[in-house]
Design an enzyme around this catalytic site. Structure first.
Site, PDB file in Angstrom:
ATOM      1  N   VAL A 102     -16.016 -15.198  32.522  1.00  0.00           N
ATOM      2  CA  VAL A 102     -15.529 -13.839  32.818  1.00  0.00           C
ATOM      3  C   VAL A 102     -15.949 -13.406  34.227  1.00  0.00           C
ATOM      4  CG1 VAL A 102     -15.814 -11.402  32.191  1.00  0.00           C
ATOM      5  CG2 VAL A 102     -15.412 -13.106  30.413  1.00  0.00           C
ATOM      6  N   GLU A 161      -9.222 -17.906  28.155  1.00  0.00           N
ATOM      7  CA  GLU A 161      -9.583 -19.132  28.842  1.00  0.00           C
ATOM      8  C   GLU A 161      -8.365 -20.042  28.865  1.00  0.00           C
ATOM      9  OE1 GLU A 161     -13.248 -20.891  27.493  1.00  0.00           O
ATOM     10  OE2 GLU A 161     -14.162 -18.913  27.365  1.00  0.00           O
ATOM     11  N   PHE A 188       0.191 -15.845  17.901  1.00  0.00           N
ATOM     12  CA  PHE A 188      -1.015 -15.901  17.062  1.00  0.00           C
ATOM     13  C   PHE A 188      -0.713 -16.062  15.582  1.00  0.00           C
ATOM     14  CE2 PHE A 188      -4.917 -15.569  19.491  1.00  0.00           C
ATOM     15  CZ  PHE A 188      -4.350 -15.594  20.742  1.00  0.00           C
ATOM     16  N   LEU A 189       0.350 -16.812  15.309  1.00  0.00           N
ATOM     17  CA  LEU A 189       0.676 -17.145  13.926  1.00  0.00           C
ATOM     18  C   LEU A 189       0.722 -18.656  13.769  1.00  0.00           C
ATOM     19  CD1 LEU A 189       3.426 -14.543  12.917  1.00  0.00           C
ATOM     20  CD2 LEU A 189       1.036 -14.592  12.214  1.00  0.00           C
ATOM     21  N   LYS A 190      -0.134 -19.331  14.511  1.00  0.00           N
ATOM     22  CA  LYS A 190      -0.147 -20.792  14.439  1.00  0.00           C
ATOM     23  C   LYS A 190      -1.266 -21.193  13.477  1.00  0.00           C
ATOM     24  CE  LYS A 190       1.236 -24.733  16.209  1.00  0.00           C
ATOM     25  NZ  LYS A 190       2.409 -25.247  15.609  1.00  0.00           N
ATOM     26  N   ALA A 191      -0.847 -21.791  12.358  1.00  0.00           N
ATOM     27  CA  ALA A 191      -1.841 -22.217  11.366  1.00  0.00           C
ATOM     28  C   ALA A 191      -2.507 -23.510  11.817  1.00  0.00           C
ATOM     29  CB  ALA A 191      -1.150 -22.435  10.029  1.00  0.00           C
ATOM     30  N   CYS A 229     -15.309 -16.000  21.959  1.00  0.00           N
ATOM     31  CA  CYS A 229     -15.008 -14.590  21.686  1.00  0.00           C
ATOM     32  C   CYS A 229     -14.739 -14.273  20.219  1.00  0.00           C
ATOM     33  CB  CYS A 229     -13.827 -14.136  22.522  1.00  0.00           C
ATOM     34  SG  CYS A 229     -14.181 -14.172  24.274  1.00  0.00           S
ATOM     35  N   LYS A 261     -17.592 -14.626  17.551  1.00  0.00           N
ATOM     36  CA  LYS A 261     -18.694 -13.708  17.892  1.00  0.00           C
ATOM     37  C   LYS A 261     -18.273 -12.249  17.692  1.00  0.00           C
ATOM     38  CE  LYS A 261     -19.295 -13.120  22.511  1.00  0.00           C
ATOM     39  NZ  LYS A 261     -19.445 -11.908  23.246  1.00  0.00           N
ATOM     40  N   ARG A 276     -17.615 -24.051  23.287  1.00  0.00           N
ATOM     41  CA  ARG A 276     -18.341 -23.100  22.438  1.00  0.00           C
ATOM     42  C   ARG A 276     -17.559 -22.823  21.145  1.00  0.00           C
ATOM     43  NH1 ARG A 276     -19.625 -18.496  26.745  1.00  0.00           N
ATOM     44  NH2 ARG A 276     -17.663 -19.309  27.573  1.00  0.00           N
TER      45      ARG A 276
HETATM   46  C1  UDX Z   1      -9.564 -14.559  23.346  1.00  0.00           C
HETATM   47  C2  UDX Z   1      -8.574 -13.392  23.558  1.00  0.00           C
HETATM   48  O1  UDX Z   1      -7.235 -13.882  23.434  1.00  0.00           O
HETATM   49  C3  UDX Z   1      -8.789 -12.763  24.929  1.00  0.00           C
HETATM   50  O2  UDX Z   1      -7.930 -11.642  25.069  1.00  0.00           O
HETATM   51  C4  UDX Z   1     -10.245 -12.321  25.032  1.00  0.00           C
HETATM   52  O3  UDX Z   1     -10.511 -11.820  26.322  1.00  0.00           O
HETATM   53  C5  UDX Z   1     -11.180 -13.492  24.750  1.00  0.00           C
HETATM   54  O4  UDX Z   1     -10.884 -14.067  23.486  1.00  0.00           O
HETATM   55  P1  UDX Z   1      -9.795 -17.083  24.175  1.00  0.00           P
HETATM   56  O5  UDX Z   1     -11.021 -17.139  23.329  1.00  0.00           O
HETATM   57  O6  UDX Z   1      -9.828 -17.640  25.552  1.00  0.00           O
HETATM   58  O7  UDX Z   1      -9.302 -15.564  24.317  1.00  0.00           O
HETATM   59  O8  UDX Z   1      -8.634 -17.886  23.398  1.00  0.00           O
HETATM   60  P2  UDX Z   1      -7.307 -17.586  22.571  1.00  0.00           P
HETATM   61  O9  UDX Z   1      -6.159 -18.170  23.286  1.00  0.00           O
HETATM   62  O10 UDX Z   1      -7.187 -16.172  22.197  1.00  0.00           O
HETATM   63  O11 UDX Z   1      -7.566 -18.486  21.265  1.00  0.00           O
HETATM   64  C6  UDX Z   1      -8.703 -18.273  20.455  1.00  0.00           C
HETATM   65  C7  UDX Z   1      -8.759 -19.279  19.341  1.00  0.00           C
HETATM   66  O12 UDX Z   1      -7.742 -19.051  18.371  1.00  0.00           O
HETATM   67  C8  UDX Z   1      -8.577 -20.737  19.776  1.00  0.00           C
HETATM   68  O13 UDX Z   1      -9.520 -21.529  19.087  1.00  0.00           O
HETATM   69  C9  UDX Z   1      -7.175 -21.080  19.352  1.00  0.00           C
HETATM   70  O14 UDX Z   1      -7.023 -22.463  19.097  1.00  0.00           O
HETATM   71  C10 UDX Z   1      -7.048 -20.259  18.091  1.00  0.00           C
HETATM   72  N1  UDX Z   1      -5.670 -19.902  17.726  1.00  0.00           N
HETATM   73  C11 UDX Z   1      -4.932 -19.094  18.556  1.00  0.00           C
HETATM   74  C12 UDX Z   1      -5.119 -20.339  16.521  1.00  0.00           C
HETATM   75  O15 UDX Z   1      -5.763 -21.056  15.737  1.00  0.00           O
HETATM   76  N2  UDX Z   1      -3.846 -19.931  16.185  1.00  0.00           N
HETATM   77  C13 UDX Z   1      -3.108 -19.134  16.985  1.00  0.00           C
HETATM   78  O16 UDX Z   1      -1.978 -18.798  16.598  1.00  0.00           O
HETATM   79  C14 UDX Z   1      -3.657 -18.686  18.206  1.00  0.00           C
END
Ligand code: UDX
Length: 434
Positions: A11, A155, A249-252, A260, A263, A327
């Site tokens: 960050v 990230e 964000f609907l990927k199983a 993030c 935590k 992490r």
């Molecule tokens: C997240 C938030 O998106 C971001 O806005 C915040 O600032 C920090 O936390 P990040 O941790 O970098 O960002 O990754 P992100 O792309 O959000 O994915 C998080 C986790 O969810 C990953 O392990 C990813 O594989 C998983 N994921 C994401 C799924 O399993 N299914 C999905 O549909 C989307």
């Protein structure tokens, strides 16, 4: 504006480089001096697409510098962005000791008005504690304000996220702080939302917890798909086309990781409970996510029966593609379990192997790192896919099949079409699909 950045992790570094790109004069510091010396020498200590190019650009313009001395960084700037870590404690709450330490150091070096900006993800009410700490330790009469400006960058696309934000949240409690923050983000005027500080702090925790919950929800539906004839990819599409739900964000799969979501959902649960709010909804989302690894390993056992002595190729060590960050990556738990069960583990990741070697050092023939994915899968009894790097989605499946001892794939990210890959002769396991 002259801005100091305290903490040069993912960050802090992206914020430093991004704010320099907006034309501000940045001085960044970190208590890990090896990072500072690397940055002074022009070396970026993390992998983040586009960061190196932008860093070189702002560095050449003289807009960014790195110094080991935190006192000087504080004294020389009017605005201080606090970007230090807030890792989870054993009880799930956020460890605020690094933030407290910075607050004390700001107090001790308060030589003129300062605006202290919380950039790290912090629990609601943190500004109260920072203010109290600075007031307790300050030695001068100089005044200061606190602002909350939570970071939403992901990230793997952090630079793009910084330069093209969906929204910029600014939490302030007076006009002076508001004006400074508006000036810093002048270029993104139409994206700015100004709130009070508690609201800004909560927006960050609420956003991340909601997204984590969305992933756990679709994973729960994937469990139902596995017990019926339903297909989770189609369920997600059918749900996601409703704009109120949305496709993202609907990927199983094997579940969320990273620094993030795990935590933040725990921290918000703790805060809610401390405030006397029933937080069962978030607890359940966390529990569903924890269970993904067990379900994944169940598939591995179903495919291999006895794991001991089997040659298992593991592709994807970072918590998601396009980052070297491991992490809370699912790979950590999967590798631990495979080691416990005495598999011969062959690992490959495009960027995260150096980080993983610090946790699981090379131990041939039980644990071996490979320089490319085809080397890793040679002679394997099973191939485990833990992140959806492009390189994995595009692998040459005929070559893979010829190289493996048994063409078995256990896919934690649903990157292949089950029917197609089975036609190619693979035994294929994934989440929520048949
Ligand atoms: C997240 C938030 O998106 C971001 O806005 C915040 O600032 C920090 O936390 P990040 O941790 O970098 O960002 O990754 P992100 O792309 O959000 O994915 C998080 C986790 O969810 C990953 O392990 C990813 O594989 C998983 N994921 C994401 C799924 O399993 N299914 C999905 O549909 C989307």
């Amino acid at each position: 504006m002259k801005i100091s950045i305290i903490g040069t992790g993912y960050v802090g570094l992206v914020t430093a480089v991004g704010l320099a790109e907006l034309g501000h004069q940045i001085v960044a510091t970190d208590k890990d001096l090896t990072k500072i010396y690397k940055l002074q020498a022009g070396i970026i200590p993390i992998y983040e697409p586009g960061l190196e190019e932008l860093f070189k650009k702002v560095r050449a313009k003289g807009l960014i510098s790195f110094i080991p001395d935190l006192a000087t960084a504080i004294q020389e700037s009017e605005v201080i962005f606090v970007c230090v870590g807030t890792p989870p404690l054993a009880d799930g709450s956020a460890d605020m000791s690094q933030i407290e330490e910075v607050a004390r150091l700001i107090a001790e070096n308060l030589n003129s008005y300062k605006l202290v900006v919380e950039k790290s993800t912090v629990p609601v009410k943190t500004s109260y504690w920072i203010k109290r700490t600075i007031n307790l330790y300050k030695k001068s009469e100089a005044s200061f304000d606190i602002a909350s400006n939570p970071e939403f960058l992901r990230e793997g696309s952090a630079v793009q996220d910084f330069l093209h934000p969906d929204r910029i949240i600014i939490g302030v409690e007076n006009e002076r702080a508001r004006e400074i923050m508006l000036k810093i983000y002048e270029r993104f005027q139409e994206k700015i939302i100004v709130t009070n500080i508690d609201t800004a702090e909560l927006i960050k925790h609420a956003s991340n917890s909601f997204l984590a919950m969305k992933i756990s929800f679709i994973n729960l539906m994937a469990n139902i798909c596995e017990k019926t004839e339903a297909d989770i990819e189609k369920v997600a599409l059918g749900m996601g086309l409703d704009p109120r739900i949305g496709r993202e964000f609907l990927k199983a799969g094997i579940g969320y990781g990273g620094s993030c979501f795990p935590k933040d959902i725990k921290a918000l649960t703790r805060i809610g409970e401390e405030l006397g709010v029933e937080m069962g909804l978030l607890k359940e989302a966390h529990k569903i996510n924890e269970d993904r690894i067990r379900l994944f390993l169940e598939k591995v056992r179903k495919a291999l029966w006895v794991i001991k002595g089997k040659r298992v190729a593991v592709l994807g060590l970072s918590f998601k593609p396009n980052t070297d960050d491991i992490r809370e990556a699912p790979s950590l738990k999967v590798i631990s379990e495979l080691r416990r069960e005495e598999a011969s583990i062959h690992l490959y990741d495009p960027k995260a192997m150096d980080n993983m070697k610090r946790i699981f050092p090379e131990d041939p023939p039980n644990l071996v790192y490979h320089s490319n994915l085809y080397e890793a899968i040679k002679g394997a009894n099973a191939l485990l896919i833990l992140t959806e790097w492009d390189e994995f989605c595009q692998m040459d499946l005929d070559r893979v099949k010829n190289l493996m001892a048994n063409p078995i794939i256990i896919d934690g990210r649903n990157i292949f079409e089950p029917e197609e890959i089975r036609k190619k002769g693979f035994e294929y396991y994934c989440f929520g699909r048949h």
